[in-house]
Design an enzyme around this catalytic site. Sequence first.
Site, short mmCIF file in Angstrom:
data_model
loop_
_atom_site.label_atom_id
_atom_site.label_comp_id
_atom_site.label_asym_id
_atom_site.label_seq_id
_atom_site.Cartn_x
_atom_site.Cartn_y
_atom_site.Cartn_z
N GLU A 27 0.74 -1.36 -0.01
CA GLU A 27 0.01 -0.15 0.22
C GLU A 27 0.85 1.23 0.02
O GLU A 27 2.17 1.11 0.66
CB GLU A 27 -1.01 -0.08 1.09
CG GLU A 27 -1.93 -0.97 1.23
CD GLU A 27 -2.81 -0.86 2.39
OE1 GLU A 27 -2.82 0.09 3.14
OE2 GLU A 27 -3.42 -1.93 2.66
N LYS A 39 2.41 4.48 1.39
CA LYS A 39 2.46 4.83 2.73
C LYS A 39 2.51 6.23 2.87
O LYS A 39 3.36 6.98 2.57
CB LYS A 39 3.76 4.29 3.44
CG LYS A 39 3.79 4.66 4.78
CD LYS A 39 5.36 4.17 5.39
CE LYS A 39 5.39 4.49 6.79
NZ LYS A 39 5.15 5.81 7.27
N ARG A 82 -2.28 9.47 11.51
CA ARG A 82 -3.16 7.91 11.66
C ARG A 82 -4.21 8.36 12.38
O ARG A 82 -4.30 8.97 13.45
CB ARG A 82 -2.20 7.06 12.53
CG ARG A 82 -3.04 5.62 12.29
CD ARG A 82 -1.87 4.56 12.84
NE ARG A 82 -2.73 3.18 12.76
CZ ARG A 82 -1.69 2.28 12.87
NH1 ARG A 82 -0.68 2.12 12.74
NH2 ARG A 82 -2.55 1.22 12.55
N ARG A 132 -3.19 8.20 17.06
CA ARG A 132 -2.37 6.91 17.20
C ARG A 132 -2.12 6.80 18.60
O ARG A 132 -1.90 5.78 19.45
CB ARG A 132 -1.16 7.36 16.65
CG ARG A 132 0.23 6.73 16.97
CD ARG A 132 0.56 5.48 15.97
NE ARG A 132 2.16 5.11 16.19
CZ ARG A 132 2.50 4.51 16.99
NH1 ARG A 132 1.84 4.19 18.16
NH2 ARG A 132 4.00 4.46 17.08
N GLU A 160 -4.93 7.31 6.98
CA GLU A 160 -4.14 8.05 7.36
C GLU A 160 -4.72 9.55 6.88
O GLU A 160 -5.17 9.33 5.62
CB GLU A 160 -2.70 7.70 6.82
CG GLU A 160 -1.62 8.60 6.95
CD GLU A 160 -0.84 8.29 8.19
OE1 GLU A 160 -1.26 7.35 9.03
OE2 GLU A 160 0.40 9.01 8.35
N PHE A 220 -7.17 2.40 5.46
CA PHE A 220 -6.30 1.08 5.04
C PHE A 220 -6.89 -0.09 5.90
O PHE A 220 -6.49 -1.31 5.77
CB PHE A 220 -4.89 1.53 5.32
CG PHE A 220 -4.47 1.73 6.43
CD1 PHE A 220 -4.45 1.18 7.47
CD2 PHE A 220 -3.74 3.39 6.68
CE1 PHE A 220 -4.08 1.45 8.78
CE2 PHE A 220 -3.48 3.89 7.66
CZ PHE A 220 -3.40 3.11 8.67
N ARG A 240 3.88 -4.48 17.37
CA ARG A 240 4.77 -4.37 16.19
C ARG A 240 5.31 -5.70 15.87
O ARG A 240 6.01 -6.27 16.66
CB ARG A 240 6.15 -3.45 16.70
CG ARG A 240 6.79 -2.80 15.49
CD ARG A 240 7.86 -1.92 16.01
NE ARG A 240 7.60 -0.78 16.73
CZ ARG A 240 7.02 0.45 16.19
NH1 ARG A 240 7.08 0.24 14.80
NH2 ARG A 240 6.70 1.47 16.86
N LYS A 262 7.41 -1.56 6.89
CA LYS A 262 7.29 -0.56 6.20
C LYS A 262 8.68 -0.36 5.21
O LYS A 262 9.57 -0.66 5.83
CB LYS A 262 7.26 0.91 7.26
CG LYS A 262 8.20 0.95 8.34
CD LYS A 262 7.70 1.83 9.32
CE LYS A 262 8.35 1.74 10.67
NZ LYS A 262 8.13 2.67 11.71
P1 ATP Z 1 5.41 3.67 14.25
O1 ATP Z 1 3.85 4.21 13.99
O2 ATP Z 1 5.55 2.46 13.52
O3 ATP Z 1 5.91 3.46 15.57
P2 ATP Z 1 6.29 6.25 13.09
O4 ATP Z 1 5.23 6.85 13.84
O5 ATP Z 1 7.71 6.51 12.93
O6 ATP Z 1 6.41 4.57 13.35
P3 ATP Z 1 6.31 5.57 10.29
O7 ATP Z 1 7.47 4.79 10.87
O8 ATP Z 1 6.04 6.47 9.55
O9 ATP Z 1 5.53 5.90 11.65
O10 ATP Z 1 5.13 4.16 9.93
C1 ATP Z 1 4.09 3.90 10.57
C2 ATP Z 1 2.74 4.86 10.19
O11 ATP Z 1 2.57 4.79 8.70
C3 ATP Z 1 1.45 4.25 10.76
O12 ATP Z 1 1.48 4.34 11.99
C4 ATP Z 1 0.54 5.08 9.80
O13 ATP Z 1 0.07 6.22 10.63
C5 ATP Z 1 1.33 5.30 8.60
N1 ATP Z 1 0.70 4.89 7.46
C6 ATP Z 1 0.52 5.63 6.29
N2 ATP Z 1 -0.08 4.80 5.08
C7 ATP Z 1 -0.35 3.56 5.67
C8 ATP Z 1 -0.70 2.44 5.31
N3 ATP Z 1 -1.49 2.43 4.10
N4 ATP Z 1 -1.20 1.37 6.29
C9 ATP Z 1 -0.83 1.69 7.64
N5 ATP Z 1 -0.17 2.66 7.82
C10 ATP Z 1 0.09 3.63 7.29
#
Ligand code: ATP
Length: 590
Positions: free
Chosen positions: A249, A251, A256, A271, A301, A342, A417, A423
């Site tokens: 998907e 990103k 979130r 989140r 998102e 998503f 996690r 990702k």
């Molecule tokens: P994490 O949420 O894993 O602790 P982080 O806050 O730094 O890490 P990222 O590393 O950018 O966030 O990656 C996770 C986040 O990506 C998810 O929490 C969500 O908010 C976002 N996201 C964007 N697109 C999607 C998608 N298609 N499916 C799931 N999450 C997505």
Amino acid sequence: MMQFARVVDAYEKIEATTKRLEMTELLVGLLRDTPKEDLDKVVYLTQGRIHPDYEGIELGLAEKMVMRVLAHATGLEDARVMRLWKEKGDLGLVAQEAIGARRQKPLESSPLTVSTVYQHLDAIAREAGEGSQERKIRLLSELLGNATPREAKYVVRMVVGQMRLGVADMTIVDALAATFATKADRARVERAYNVSSDLGEVARVLAPKGIDGLNEIHLKLFRPIRAMLAERLETLEAIFERMGKAALEYKYDGLRVQAHVSPKKIELFSRHLENITVQFPEIVDGLRSAVRDRAVIVEGEAVPVDPNTGEFLPFQEVSRRRGRKTDLDRMSKEFPVTLFTFDCLLRGEEDLMGRPYTERRKALEAILKPTEGIRHSTVRVTDDVKQAESFFDEALQAGCEGLMAKALDSTYDAGARGYQWIKFKKEYSAALSDTIDLVIVGAFAGRGKRAGSYGALLVAAYDEEEDLFRTTCKLGTGFDDETLLALPDRLKAARRDRKPVRVDSRLEADIWFEPTTVLEVRGAELTVSPIHTAAWGAVRPGAGLAIRFPRFTGRWRDDKGPEDATTTKELLEMYRLQLKQTKKGSVALA
Ligand code: ATP
């Protein structure tokens, strides 16, 4: 009746250790001594709160106000309390000392119970409106009047929202499991927490009903669940090795949002499980028309979109939407967000968390009809690295950060996690250090505030070899109102009815211009793009180079003719340099 002093005993010992195991044992001792009816209160206090996060009932009194109460409750001078505060830097310690040194001891005082402390704190947190300050002060004075110095320390830390115990939620989960079940049951306790986001609730169920009681903790509308998280891998190959065929998907780079929707009410959670409903009126409106009348929980998102270019904006544009309702309404019009959904966790009465990804995705697509502001995340199922690479490029070009790979058979593991979601991002280097001079070749009609003028310009770099102007981005940011209004006039002479022969564009502009006018642009970086034609095919077949987050610097390069603009060759060099600077990026795109 549980005495607060017993809790304080445990807290002092917990504070003195840094070992998680020792902490857990101290907590187990405390929980064992706690009568059933006080258990949830002790759990909340240990978390440094009085309700689960998502209810948004916060203490957090201003330190100044607490100091005033302390001076009042102890008879010490304000200046002395202030001095202590400067000395210690922890209002809890100030309270301990001040109460120890107090001039007037209260005439009547009875030992504090857990229940009295909790009720007072709860009342303080709930006080609102006119005269609430005074009532908060009275409640806190009452509590401190009956507190021993050690008790005062924790009461005050609670009210200013700085418990400093250092107990992680997962340590409380360990302790609850060890107290009411066995260590082997820990996973079930954690699951109950991840689904309910409420450790007090877990304790309330565990104490009378034991571990099997936890089966009754289910996903519930308007109570957020803890978000499923993703691991990271550095290459697409490694992702496919682990997952085999997977759903990729886009990103999105935004915020979130977990949306709880019923025909009567819609609530949005972040989140971190804060209730953010009021901050995003456009999402609430969008969901109202996108969801066919039933109860659902969906995740997505939220990304701010420039209404004129349709392009994503850096999330800072809306990251902390606060303030009065009128401001929120204005911001939601100026930089509306689009919610890219998503996942679907609840459909009607049906809990979908235990169902495979493919089924949840199907449910999502069935219950939610996309609208302008509510869309489904773009997805492609594949096990082919080449396909995945070009999908990744498309994602970057669309303004996304990369891809999220999801195992097709994966359940929704709240709060966890793991490698069910992986990702794959490109790490961006610092902003493109150089500005770029680009030529205006087209424009798109404005909408909203820009109706009647241009919403965005189509701009191009110069291809020396072919003597062509090849597009590299839509430009809609960085224009003040005056400049914007003056644009049609400024470009009048260059206006054409159809695309000029020297312009190479895959996009159909509303208005075309003979390449004459040069302006200066700053961008975040260069990405590979199937839409723009600059350096077409040089990095990848079927793709050119685009500028991410372009912004007009305000400087017209009237001193430059169109052939003096940045060339496509220069863009390519900049792109290669950028790859070298970002090792990870080069791995991703190699
Ligand atoms: P994490 O949420 O894993 O602790 P982080 O806050 O730094 O890490 P990222 O590393 O950018 O966030 O990656 C996770 C986040 O990506 C998810 O929490 C969500 O908010 C976002 N996201 C964007 N697109 C999607 C998608 N298609 N499916 C799931 N999450 C997505």
